[in-house]
Design an enzyme around this catalytic site. Structure first.
Site, short mmCIF file in Angstrom:
data_model
loop_
_atom_site.label_atom_id
_atom_site.label_comp_id
_atom_site.label_asym_id
_atom_site.label_seq_id
_atom_site.Cartn_x
_atom_site.Cartn_y
_atom_site.Cartn_z
N GLU A 32 0.83 -1.21 0.00
CA GLU A 32 0.00 0.00 0.00
C GLU A 32 0.86 1.26 0.00
OE1 GLU A 32 -3.03 0.36 -0.57
OE2 GLU A 32 -3.73 -1.70 -0.40
N TYR A 115 -6.38 5.91 5.13
CA TYR A 115 -6.54 5.00 4.01
C TYR A 115 -5.74 3.70 4.24
CZ TYR A 115 -5.30 2.69 -0.25
OH TYR A 115 -5.05 1.71 -1.15
N ASP A 133 -9.52 5.76 -1.64
CA ASP A 133 -8.35 6.28 -2.37
C ASP A 133 -8.85 6.95 -3.66
OD1 ASP A 133 -9.02 4.21 -4.05
OD2 ASP A 133 -6.99 3.39 -4.19
#
Ligand code: SF4
Length: 353
Positions: A32, A115, A133
């Site tokens: 990520e 996030y 996102d």
């Protein structure tokens, strides 16, 4: 139900990516962080190299910072690599090397925002936290016809609520991944194939014909222009480097001695600056070998205009004392920002001579 359709689409269309096949929070975390602002095609090899060298939290925590930066070299956004390292150390010291599973604790880790925290806890432990996102903003704004700008507090709140609302909490991790993947592969920024879309019968933007105008962004961030004059100084077989400090781009990466100005200058003007006199104070027989001009490098909110001077010096003065002196043939051992690589690529082959 949106989530069922999405997950069904995901199972048939998802890309075969290593971080999609695991619920290991360490791997999810690295992927990520690494893939934010980076295309999968570019990030893929980095991810493999990084996780091969640092396969778990402990190996990352125990690595020297320079080695972590070297494995990140070229990806940009270097504070992310530093934060990964800091956080890995904290996980080892405070949590015995076990990745925390509680959302608030994950959120408290350096470099992890809402996030990423939501992605980690939902994908690894199926906890009901919705991710939002850029892909999610695009899909939701179009599907529900939301015109609130996504870069405002109001917009962020509205989209977070919407994302939470459509989530199937029993399948939180899969739902989140499906929504992101759908935005990345199908509901793409330009000319998505709406006609064949699984949501064609209920997508408000498609019905209204304003797909290309969504999502809405309010303001453009001001771009700052910076002028970098680099001095690749050769003395015998050695050259000089500076390790960039805190509070600016590229912290912890290496570069040649630099003079930065707020406007474009030619060499005669630069020679007259105090920074130039300081850099070369005490040095003798300065000879310009070559120059590479007009190297433009775009970062988020900054445009760098760089010029590289390759300079030969016979006698090194006190102005160079604060720089790291290394054999020119060892440049590969240091992590440089991409801008420096542009120059190094151009002069390759001449360095070790
Ligand atoms: S119909 Fe078009 S805009 Fe709407 S969700 Fe599908 S691809 Fe996106």
């Amino acid at each position: 139900m949106i989530s069922v359709k999405l997950r069904d689409w995901y199972q048939k269309n998802k890309r075969d990516l290593p971080w999609r096949k695991t619920d290991d929070p360490y791997i999810i975390w690295i992927s990520e962080i690494m893939l934010q602002q980076t295309r999968v095609a570019q990030g893929y090899d980095y991810f493999l190299r990084f996780t091969e060298r640092f396969p778990d939290v402990r190996s990352l925590a125990e690595a020297p910072e320079d080695e972590v930066m070297k494995h990140w070299e070229g990806l940009g956004y270097y504070s992310r690599a530093r934060n990964l390292h800091v956080t890995a150390k904290r996980i080892v010291e405070e949590f015995g090397g076990i990745f925390p599973s509680d959302y608030e604790t994950v959120l408290s880790l350096k470099g992890i925002g809402e996030y990423t925290a939501a992605a980690i806890v939902s994908i690894s432990w199926n906890k009901p936290y919705a991710v939002v996102d850029g892909n999610v903003y695009r899909v939701l704004s179009r599907l529900f016809g939301v015109e609130t700008p996504i870069d405002t507090g109001k917009g962020k709140k509205e989209f977070a609520e919407l994302a939470a609302h459509i989530m199937d909490v029993k399948h939180a991790g899969e739902h989140n991944q499906a929504l992101m993947e759908f935005g990345a592969l199908y509901c793409i920024p330009r000319n998505p194939d709406c006609e064949s879309c699984i949501f064609a019968d209920r997508c408000l933007a498609y019905a209204k014909g304003n797909v290309s105008q969504l999502p809405v962004k309010q303001g453009k961030t001001k771009v700052r222009h910076r002028y970098f004059y680099y001095f690749h100084i050769l003395s015998g077989r050695d050259t000089f480097l500076n390790r960039r400090g805190k509070g600016d781009i590229w912290e912890g990466l290496y570069e040649f001695p630099l003079i930065e100005t707020d406007r474009k200058m030619d060499f005669v003007e630069i020679e007259q600056t105090a920074a130039f006199r300081q850099l070369f104070s005490g040095s003798l027989h300065l000879e310009i070998n070559s120059t590479l001009t007009d190297v433009k490098h775009v970062l988020s909110h900054q445009i760098l205009h760089a010029v590289f001077f390759q300079i030969r010096l016979d006698c090194i003065g006190e102005g160079m004392e604060d720089y790291l002196r290394i054999p020119s043939g060892n440049l590969d051992d240091y992590a440089f920002p991409r801008l420096l690589h542009i120059y190094l690529e151009k002069i390759k082959g001449n360095l070790a001579k």
